[in-house]
Design an enzyme around this catalytic site. Structure first.
Site, PDB file in Angstrom:
ATOM      1  N   LYS A   1      -6.375  -8.040  -2.811  1.00 31.14           N
ATOM      2  CA  LYS A   1      -7.483  -7.927  -3.765  1.00 31.14           C
ATOM      3  C   LYS A   1      -7.840  -9.313  -4.275  1.00 31.14           C
ATOM      4  O   LYS A   1      -6.933 -10.075  -4.652  1.00 31.14           O
ATOM      5  CB  LYS A   1      -7.071  -7.060  -4.963  1.00 31.14           C
ATOM      6  CG  LYS A   1      -6.760  -5.631  -4.578  1.00 31.14           C
ATOM      7  CD  LYS A   1      -6.135  -4.849  -5.716  1.00 31.14           C
ATOM      8  CE  LYS A   1      -5.717  -3.474  -5.202  1.00 31.14           C
ATOM      9  NZ  LYS A   1      -4.918  -2.727  -6.171  1.00 31.14           N
TER      10      LYS A   1
ATOM     11  N   LYS B   1       0.873  -1.181   0.000  1.00 31.31           N
ATOM     12  CA  LYS B   1       0.000   0.000   0.000  1.00 31.31           C
ATOM     13  C   LYS B   1       0.904   1.223   0.000  1.00 31.31           C
ATOM     14  O   LYS B   1       1.541   1.548   0.995  1.00 31.31           O
ATOM     15  CB  LYS B   1      -0.916   0.010   1.222  1.00 31.31           C
ATOM     16  CG  LYS B   1      -1.904   1.163   1.182  1.00 31.31           C
ATOM     17  CD  LYS B   1      -2.988   1.015   2.231  1.00 31.31           C
ATOM     18  CE  LYS B   1      -4.127   1.993   1.992  1.00 31.31           C
ATOM     19  NZ  LYS B   1      -3.723   3.398   1.922  1.00 31.31           N
TER      20      LYS B   1
END
Ligand code: IVH
Length: 680
Positions: A293, A115
């Site tokens: 994801k 991230k």
């Protein structure tokens, strides 16, 4: 135009693009910076000569454009969403269980990525050409920062669509603009040198740089981009898994993170979290967690969204890195421009993967605001993983004998008094070149590439020269001999001779470089050039008072005062005399040379597009005639040259009743004056 010019231009663009990719995306340059610069300059020159061949995707378009007044708004084709956060393994487990149950599968495949701790942007490519870039804004509407994004070197201006079966009519690429840790450190060092505000962390620096109205400054800031997915796509079908979509972007030369993986189930997720956590400090950029994801796009669709966040993705954040320690002492460090920075000496503490013993307290105001005292227990944070700073104080643990710190009124290194401008937060040592701390930095500046350009005179050497008292001022460099140099650590006779040659070579310089090399506060390279142009001789410049200095374009009271303060110091005047006596010289122009130029001191503003030449060419032709070209229309403007599609500057010029020239009139004025100046 010679037939080969368009070919040469195409060749140069191709090569520059290839080497940009090697350098900025693969981090594997194939040629030297100098070779790259030479190609870039050749392309710039050709485009200047043949403006009709300039294209929006040419690498020369990355240098930034004229400052803007504000950003326009952009409605995103598909919304830019946010992510749900998890801080514990339990939350990750719940995420995985729900995915399995909704999808009715025993195990889910995930695509996992870092991230990035930067700023979300979306890049729109039409037929492979980068046409618009925008910030996230509120997710629906962002700001148009296309000009600024063009300056980000690893953002392709044209996608490598040739590598796909067919080109993509429209694609939005989503990702994050970041500043790499090394670039952040370098930027803050520069900011400190200029006495400008420091950025707290790379994220702030990236955000601040991307949202500048002047894209030329953005261009100098070394931003990078990393893609994490696609937004709207038209006329093309992307692959059916997220991981393959990133592959596809990579094929198009879009930078994607290398640290991405495909994993299975909860163990796969937690294993990745653990692995990236260990790698975190070694990554070139900052991350604040990892993102999971669901890999399969049709599974993503089935999971869907809750309000503004997808159910198929989760951000697993790292805990903030802070640790408690005590302030043993507060000391002051002296930088190149004499800036005094208070620094807390800490009981050693392990935070963010390193042992921290110092934390910057930035400046006096910051110190007062936080009210940090010697003896305090503080929580230290590695802000932006880079510079440790004090996050907060545990007042309940303050000992009765905690001592307040006051900024010294004299420099702790040289004893000179310290001063502060009313509008600045920073105290500075007034010792100038007397102060050993400043002396080293002043020597490095004097020898730097844009100053007297003494190749080989780097930090380690300057440290030795100053510490061994071989060099006190820049003038002493010119008295060095082979014998003295060869004594130094790691200095053979050959490198000593090379250095002496470089020093000798530096004696032939220009007045502008010499002025810049002196390191007068607030006199950067551009100001030095203006001063040299205006005063033409060193003596003129040195004897000018503040009123005369302020007649120079762009010089206001602050710079004028820095200059007079510098020359009021007899030591500085002595060093200049010694440098000249040692043979440092430049061509002094005849005193009235500048005044003889036909457009001397006339102020021009260029607006709109000229059909016959680029703006740079127009500017350079005007400057050769003695004129000045500025960016905004004011009472001081003499002429506004209005090309096609001239905007607000034109109306401003009309408002202020300033002489307007259309392209034809402008060409006539150039031609007439160029002839008269050649004749003169
Ligand atoms: S995916 C539909 N992947 O985090 C999901 N976002 O907290 C859209 N971010 O606004 C985002 N790294 O700017 C995604 N590898 C990554 C990311 C990432 C950073 C940012 C992104 C987003 C924010 C949400």
């Amino acid at each position: 135009m010679s037939d080969s010019v368009p070919q040469r231009i195409a060749h140069l663009r191709g090569e520059i693009k290839r080497h940009n990719y090697q350098y900025h995306t693969l981090d594997a340059p194939l040629i030297s910076d100098a070779e790259f610069d030479a190609m870039f300059r050749e392309l710039q020159t050709l485009e200047m000569q043949y403006p009709s061949l300039v294209m929006p995707d040419s690498p020369t378009q990355r240098v930034g454009a004229a400052p803007r007044l504000s950003f326009t708004q952009v409605v995103h084709r598909s919304p830019m969403l946010s992510l749900n956060n998890a801080f514990s393994e339990e939350e990750v487990r719940v995420f995985d269980v729900r995915n399995r149950e909704t999808l009715g599968v025993a195990e889910v495949e995930y695509s996992v990525e870092p991230k990035f701790d930067g700023l979300a942007v979306t890049l729109t490519y039409r037929d492979g050409i980068f046409v618009q870039g925008a910030t996230r804004g509120d997710g629906e509407v962002g700001e148009d920062v296309t000009q600024n994004l063009r300056t980000v070197r690893n953002i392709p201006l044209r996608l490598d669509s040739a590598r796909l079966a067919k080109p993509i009519p429209l694609i939005e690429i989503r990702g994050e603009v970041l500043m790499f840790k090394v670039d952040f450190i370098a930027l803050n060092r520069q900011q400190a040198d200029k006495g400008d505000k420091l950025f707290a962390n790379p994220r702030n620096a990236a955000a601040g740089s991307l949202r500048l109205l002047n894209s030329r400054i953005t261009s100098s800031r070394h931003l990078s981009f990393l893609a994490y997915g696609a937004g709207a796509v038209e006329g093309f079908i992307l692959p059916h898994t997220h991981a393959e979509q990133l592959e596809c972007l990579q094929k198009l030369s879009v930078p994607v993170p290398q640290e991405r993986h495909v994993v299975h189930g909860l163990d796969g997720l937690l294993g990745y979290y653990q692995k990236i956590g260990e790698l975190r400090n070694k990554l070139p950029y900052e991350i604040d967690g990892v993102v999971y994801k669901v890999n399969n796009i049709s599974q993503q669709t089935r999971l869907g969204y809750v309000s503004r966040a997808p159910r198929f993705a989760l951000a697993h954040k790292f805990p903030a890195e802070e640790a408690l320690t005590t302030v043993l002492d507060i000391e002051v460090q002296v930088g190149r421009t004499g800036a005094l920075t208070p620094v807390a000496r800490l009981a050693p503490v392990f935070v963010g993967g390193v042992t921290v013993t110092n934390a910057t307290l930035h400046n006096e105001e910051e110190l007062r605001r936080k009210d940090i005292r010697i003896g305090d227990t503080v929580s230290v944070r590695r802000a932006g993983d880079v510079i440790p700073e004090v996050a907060r104080i545990l007042l309940e643990r303050r000992p009765v004998d905690a001592r307040e710190f006051n900024m010294p009124r004299t420099c702790p290194v040289c004893g000179a008094h310290v001063t502060k401008q009313p509008d600045e937060a920073i105290w500075r040592c007034s010792g100038g070149l007397f102060c050993p701390a400043q002396r080293k930095q002043a020597l490095l500046h004097f020898a730097s590439r844009r100053a007297l350009d003494i190749e080989g005179l780097g930090e380690k050497l300057v440290d030795q020269l100053v510490e061994q008292k071989l060099v006190h001022t820049a003038a002493d460099l010119y008295n060095l001999n082979l014998w003295a140099l060869a004594q130094l650590e790691r200095m053979g006779e050959k490198s000593a001779q090379n250095l002496l040659d470089a020093i000798e070579h530096s004696k032939q310089t220009t007045l502008a470089r010499f002025i810049y090399a002196l390191g007068i506060r607030n006199v950067g390279e551009a100001t030095a050039k203006e001063l040299a142009r205006h005063f033409a001789t060193m003596d003129n410049f040195m004897t000018a008072d503040e009123t005369r200095l302020q007649l120079v374009p762009d010089i206001g009271p602050v710079v004028a005062q820095s200059i007079t303060t510098f020359f009021a110091e007899p030591h500085n005047v002595d060093v200049i005399a010694q440098l000249r006596a040692a043979g440092v010289q430049w061509l002094e122009q005849a005193e009235n040379a500048v005044q003889l130029l036909p457009l001397n001191a006339k102020v021009f503003v260029l607006t709109g597009t000229l059909a016959s030449m680029s703006r740079d060419e127009a500017k350079s032709r005007l400057e050769k005639l003695g004129a000045r070209v500025t960016g905004s229309v004011s009472q001081k403007t003499d002429y506004v040259v209005a090309g096609a599609e001239a905007g607000t500057k034109l109306s401003k010029a009309r408002e202020l009743n300033i002489t307007l020239l259309d392209e034809q009139q402008f060409l006539q004025l150039l031609n007439e004056n160029e002839m008269s100046s050649a004749a003169g």
